[in-house]
Structures are given as C-alpha cells and as structure tokens.
Design a protein around this motif. Sequence first.
Motif, PDB file in Angstrom:
ATOM      1  N   ASN A  35     -41.366   5.065 -70.282  1.00  0.00           N
ATOM      2  CA  ASN A  35     -40.460   4.401 -69.340  1.00  0.00           C
ATOM      3  C   ASN A  35     -39.146   5.167 -69.178  1.00  0.00           C
ATOM      4  O   ASN A  35     -38.064   4.586 -69.212  1.00  0.00           O
ATOM      5  N   GLU A  36     -39.267   6.473 -69.012  1.00  0.00           N
ATOM      6  CA  GLU A  36     -38.100   7.333 -68.828  1.00  0.00           C
ATOM      7  C   GLU A  36     -37.632   7.227 -67.372  1.00  0.00           C
ATOM      8  O   GLU A  36     -38.442   7.109 -66.456  1.00  0.00           O
ATOM      9  N   THR A  37     -36.296   7.298 -67.191  1.00  0.00           N
ATOM     10  CA  THR A  37     -35.746   7.181 -65.835  1.00  0.00           C
ATOM     11  C   THR A  37     -34.860   8.357 -65.458  1.00  0.00           C
ATOM     12  O   THR A  37     -34.300   8.369 -64.360  1.00  0.00           O
ATOM     13  N   ARG A  38     -34.715   9.358 -66.339  1.00  0.00           N
ATOM     14  CA  ARG A  38     -33.881  10.510 -65.996  1.00  0.00           C
ATOM     15  C   ARG A  38     -34.536  11.328 -64.883  1.00  0.00           C
ATOM     16  O   ARG A  38     -35.759  11.469 -64.850  1.00  0.00           O
ATOM     17  N   PHE A  39     -33.723  11.876 -63.986  1.00  0.00           N
ATOM     18  CA  PHE A  39     -34.286  12.691 -62.902  1.00  0.00           C
ATOM     19  C   PHE A  39     -34.641  14.093 -63.388  1.00  0.00           C
ATOM     20  O   PHE A  39     -35.412  14.787 -62.738  1.00  0.00           O
ATOM     21  N   ALA A  40     -34.071  14.524 -64.528  1.00  0.00           N
ATOM     22  CA  ALA A  40     -34.401  15.837 -65.086  1.00  0.00           C
ATOM     23  C   ALA A  40     -34.462  15.728 -66.602  1.00  0.00           C
ATOM     24  O   ALA A  40     -33.592  15.111 -67.228  1.00  0.00           O
ATOM     25  N   VAL A  41     -35.487  16.320 -67.201  1.00  0.00           N
ATOM     26  CA  VAL A  41     -35.676  16.323 -68.651  1.00  0.00           C
ATOM     27  C   VAL A  41     -35.773  17.775 -69.101  1.00  0.00           C
ATOM     28  O   VAL A  41     -36.686  18.507 -68.680  1.00  0.00           O
ATOM     29  N   ASP A  42     -34.834  18.219 -69.926  1.00  0.00           N
ATOM     30  CA  ASP A  42     -34.876  19.571 -70.482  1.00  0.00           C
ATOM     31  C   ASP A  42     -35.897  19.609 -71.609  1.00  0.00           C
ATOM     32  O   ASP A  42     -35.653  19.090 -72.698  1.00  0.00           O
ATOM     33  N   LEU A  43     -37.025  20.211 -71.357  1.00  0.00           N
ATOM     34  CA  LEU A  43     -38.082  20.244 -72.364  1.00  0.00           C
ATOM     35  C   LEU A  43     -37.793  21.265 -73.448  1.00  0.00           C
ATOM     36  O   LEU A  43     -37.952  20.972 -74.632  1.00  0.00           O
ATOM     37  N   ASN A  44     -37.361  22.465 -73.051  1.00  0.00           N
ATOM     38  CA  ASN A  44     -37.061  23.457 -74.080  1.00  0.00           C
ATOM     39  C   ASN A  44     -36.451  24.699 -73.455  1.00  0.00           C
ATOM     40  O   ASN A  44     -36.597  24.955 -72.264  1.00  0.00           O
ATOM     41  N   ASN A  45     -35.738  25.468 -74.303  1.00  0.00           N
ATOM     42  CA  ASN A  45     -35.207  26.777 -73.921  1.00  0.00           C
ATOM     43  C   ASN A  45     -35.720  27.801 -74.927  1.00  0.00           C
ATOM     44  O   ASN A  45     -35.668  27.553 -76.135  1.00  0.00           O
ATOM     45  N   PHE A  46     -36.180  28.928 -74.430  1.00  0.00           N
ATOM     46  CA  PHE A  46     -36.815  29.905 -75.307  1.00  0.00           C
ATOM     47  C   PHE A  46     -36.602  31.303 -74.747  1.00  0.00           C
ATOM     48  O   PHE A  46     -36.638  31.503 -73.531  1.00  0.00           O
ATOM     49  N   GLY A  47     -36.358  32.257 -75.641  1.00  0.00           N
ATOM     50  CA  GLY A  47     -36.196  33.645 -75.250  1.00  0.00           C
ATOM     51  C   GLY A  47     -37.490  34.415 -75.413  1.00  0.00           C
ATOM     52  O   GLY A  47     -38.003  34.547 -76.529  1.00  0.00           O
ATOM     53  N   PHE A  48     -38.017  34.927 -74.310  1.00  0.00           N
ATOM     54  CA  PHE A  48     -39.298  35.635 -74.322  1.00  0.00           C
ATOM     55  C   PHE A  48     -39.086  37.139 -74.220  1.00  0.00           C
ATOM     56  O   PHE A  48     -38.300  37.610 -73.385  1.00  0.00           O
ATOM     57  N   TYR A  49     -39.804  37.877 -75.068  1.00  0.00           N
ATOM     58  CA  TYR A  49     -39.954  39.313 -74.891  1.00  0.00           C
ATOM     59  C   TYR A  49     -41.179  39.565 -74.002  1.00  0.00           C
ATOM     60  O   TYR A  49     -41.919  38.632 -73.656  1.00  0.00           O
ATOM     61  N   ALA A  50     -41.395  40.818 -73.633  1.00  0.00           N
ATOM     62  CA  ALA A  50     -42.578  41.176 -72.846  1.00  0.00           C
ATOM     63  C   ALA A  50     -43.841  40.797 -73.605  1.00  0.00           C
ATOM     64  O   ALA A  50     -43.930  40.976 -74.825  1.00  0.00           O
TER      65      ALA A  50
END
Length: 566
Positions: A35-50
């Motif tokens: 029952n979430e009502t936020r218009f945006a949910v930050d799932l995760n931040n991650f630094g990717f190499y090649a």
Amino acid sequence: MAEVQRGCGLAGYLLLLLLMLHGCKARIHKLTLENETRFAVDLNNFGFYANGTLDVNLTSLRLHSDPRMNYSTYPIGFTLSRSRVNGILTLTPEENEACPLSLKEPTNNEPLILFLINVDNLSVTMKAISGKDNVLTAEPKTDKTKGQRTAREAPEVKPETNAEKPGNKQAESQKEAAPVKEKTEEQPEAKVSGEAEKVDENKFYLEKTKEVILALGKVNNSYNFSFHMVIGSLAQGLYSLKFHNCNNRLPGVKLPYSFTVEVTEKNPGGYLSAPEIPLSRLYICMAGVFFVAAMVWVYTLLKHRYSVFKIHWLMSALAFTKSMSLVFHSINFHFINTKGHTIEGWAVMYYITHLLKGALLFITLALIGTGWAFVKYILSDKEKKIFMIVIPLQVLANVAYIIIESTEEGSSDYYLWKEILFLVDLICCGAILFPVVWSIRHLQEASSTDGKAAMNLEKLKLFRHYYVMIVCYIYFTRIIAILLKVTMPFQWQWCYEFLVEVSTLIFFVMTGYKFRPASNNPYLQLPQDEEDVEMDEVVTESGALEGISKVKKTSNGRERQKESTF
C-alpha cells in the motif's frame, strides 16, 4: 558518572535487542512494499564497472483499481539512470517537473533507460534514451498472430553469418571431416544450435535498439517481469534504479500500490559497488595503524606512570576500540563482496564496537574539554547536563546508523532515519564544544583576578588550540570530505572514507600529544586551584587553628605559604 555508566549499559542492551530484530546490509536486495503511495521509490544506487551486471526481478505488482488512474498519460515503471556528478540526481530540475517516464528525447548524453509497464496488453516497453553500449537480456513480447517478437528501430543484434559463429565453424569442420553422420548424432547438435538462437533473440544492444516490447506476466491479479543488463565500457558509472507511479504526481492523488522486487548488482570482482571495492583493504590497514598508535600510547603511559591520569587510560581504550571497529568493518565488506551479504555474527561485533567507539569518542572529548582529571575531579552541574544530553544522543545516532545499514534504500523509513542521524550527529558535535568554551571563559576570568596569570594564560592557550582542533575535525569530516566525495570520479569515491580515517588519526595523535603524561605538560605544572580553595575554607573554620598556615610545593620545587585569614 554513575548515571552515565547506567545509561551506557542500557544502551548496550537496547543495541543487542535491535540487532536481533534487524537484518544486515547486503548487495542482494529484496524489497517488499505494501500500500505504498510515493510517486518515486529509490530502489538502489550502485557503481558499475565495465561488464558489471544488474538483475531485476519484479514480482507481485498489484495496482488498486481506481477511475483516476491513467496509465497512458501517467505511466508506471522503472528508470535506470547514470548520475552526472557521482551520486547527484541525474535528472535536471526541468525534467523533475514532469514524470521521467514521459521523456521522449534525450536531454543529455547520460544513459537513461525507461521501462514502461502496460497492464492492459501485458507488456513492458523498454526505451533506451542514450543507452550507450549496455546489453539488455529479457523476454520479448511475441505477436501471437505473426509469431514474431516486437522490437522497434532495427534489430539490436547483427545477423551473424555462419563464419562469425564459433559453434557453426566447428559444425562445418566436423561436416567436412565426416559428411555422412548418423541421425542420432545430429539431434544433439541441432538442439544446442536452437538453444543458442533462443538466447540471441532475448539479447538487445541498446546502442542500436531504442525500443523493445517485453513480456509482462500475470498471475492472480499480480504482474511480474524481469530483465538482466550488462554495463558496457562506455556506460560504466554510478547508476540509480527507481520505481515511478506518475499518477501520484498529481495534486491530491495518492493511489496505493504493492510489489516485491529483487535486485542483484555485481561487478566483475564481486558484489561491492565500484567506490566500495577498496574499502575492505583500507579499513584493515587503518586498523593496523590505529593499533600501533594505541600501543605507542600505552608505552608512553607506562614510561610516565607517575604523571598518568584516569583519562589517559580512557584515551587508550578509545584507540583500541577504534582499531577493533575497523577490523570488523573490513570483515563485513569482505563478506559482502564475496557472498553479497554480511555474516550476522561479524555484523553484530561491528555494530557493538561502533557504538562503543562513538560513545567513548564524545565522552573523552567532553572530559578533556572540561579539564576533568587534569585540573579538577568534579564536574559542574552544567557539565553534567552536557553529558546527560550527549551520551543518549550518541546512542540514538548509532541506533539510527544501524537501522540505516539494515534497511533497504527503497523503504519509506530509510530517509527518515538518515535525516535523524545527520541532525543528531550535528547536535552532538556542537554540544561537545560547550565544555571547551566554558573552560576558556573560566580561564580568561581567572587570569585577570589572581596572581597566577602567566600559568593560566598557558593553559588558556592550550584550550584554544584544542578548541580549534575540534572545530577543524568536525568541519573537515562533516563538510569538506563530503564535498570532495561528490566531485570525485565515481571509482575514486572511496577516498572520502580514506580522508575521514586519516583526519581521525591525525586528530587522535594531536590530542594525545597535547595532553600527554609528562612533567612539562602545562596542565601538570599548575597547582590545583579548587583544592587550595577547599583547604583554605577548612583551615579558617576553626578558631583553634588561628595562625596555622598551609605549605604547598609548586612544580618548580619552591614552597609557597598561605596565611590564615584570622
């Protein structure tokens, strides 16, 4: 101090209870929202190499039916965006005013990939807005009438000739060597070739393919889909994965939704984000440095044992606790890198030592600031109130840190506890400055009223140096280091932690040097003023002791006499 000890003991029990209730930080994420009502949910931040990989598996997406929902105008889905400035929002203020899922054209050269969920025709539209050289693997939606997959803007995979496929080369060489084969031997080869073609059909090169229609599954009124992405060499960087429900951007609209999402991020070397890969080695090295510093400090205490006060041993306990905390922190990052999650026992040890380190740090700084043990053995009422405020706040700050570590970034309480931690940390840093300021004011007054102005001015100078040290330490670790973090290239952001640990080491060493146990320490050269006042009061209370004087030796060996006032 008894109240302080009881408070620390209670904090320890609360921490252990908290650790039993909460999980540990990991890089294999599973988030369930109801029952979430936020218009945006930050799932995760991650630094990717090649060649880093991102796996997203959305299950149990449930959308509550409402006539106000308009998925064509206000879509729902995911955005995968690369940060422009290492952790700062990718989208510009103009883009934030509208729903990111509604973007049609790229506004910059940063990779931005949209996944638009359409529950009416059970499809997910993938739009690569400046997708660089990422590779997406997902099940495309097939047209049942034509039996073809729906991908737009040219095939994402070049048609490979038989000469370009290693498997077909081997087949041709075997065919030339043995032109006639039994039927039973040809069937396994045909099966393998068919499987390879099936995998190729699910792979899309986003540098060439701008839009793909993927399949959306439905089971008992809940929707699901998944995708696998490989980050290309041109697209490596810090990425932010978000879920959006653009209907809830409308004023007064709060339409609930529920889902479960599993996110697994991985670099070629393990599960750690690019800025975190060096941290395990950094923490273990700094733990060794702090341990050596603690041993040198203990050696100094034993060498000058006749000038040692209790607070000197408290400072040594702080150094050893800091070293142990870094060891367990290093172990945690090692298991996260290899297994994707921490081991619960090691995480508990780290949180306990982290709590003790934080409490000991602020207690030691406040005690030194008040001059306790060096000059006086009793804290004033104002100083006691500072301790009764700072210690519970430190416990709260550490509990907030533990909750943040054990909570998924997309949960609704994550940013609340992050703000609490930041606010409490600033309050504690400001509170420990008050005892130093009070001591400086007291010394200024004493320098102008008694005959020991020169000695008091020496101690005043020492307190001013100590005050400047604390201000510089707080300012650097809380402001400057963070500013450096957001301006560094993403793969060098571990330098933020390096700068914080080095500045902490320098602060510890300078504090120990200024308040070291030695005969030439300005603190130890001064007579105990409070004891002088108390003795004078005792001597003058009785008329039978008239004419009796008190003799006391100063640090230079001379005797000074105080005559009775009667």
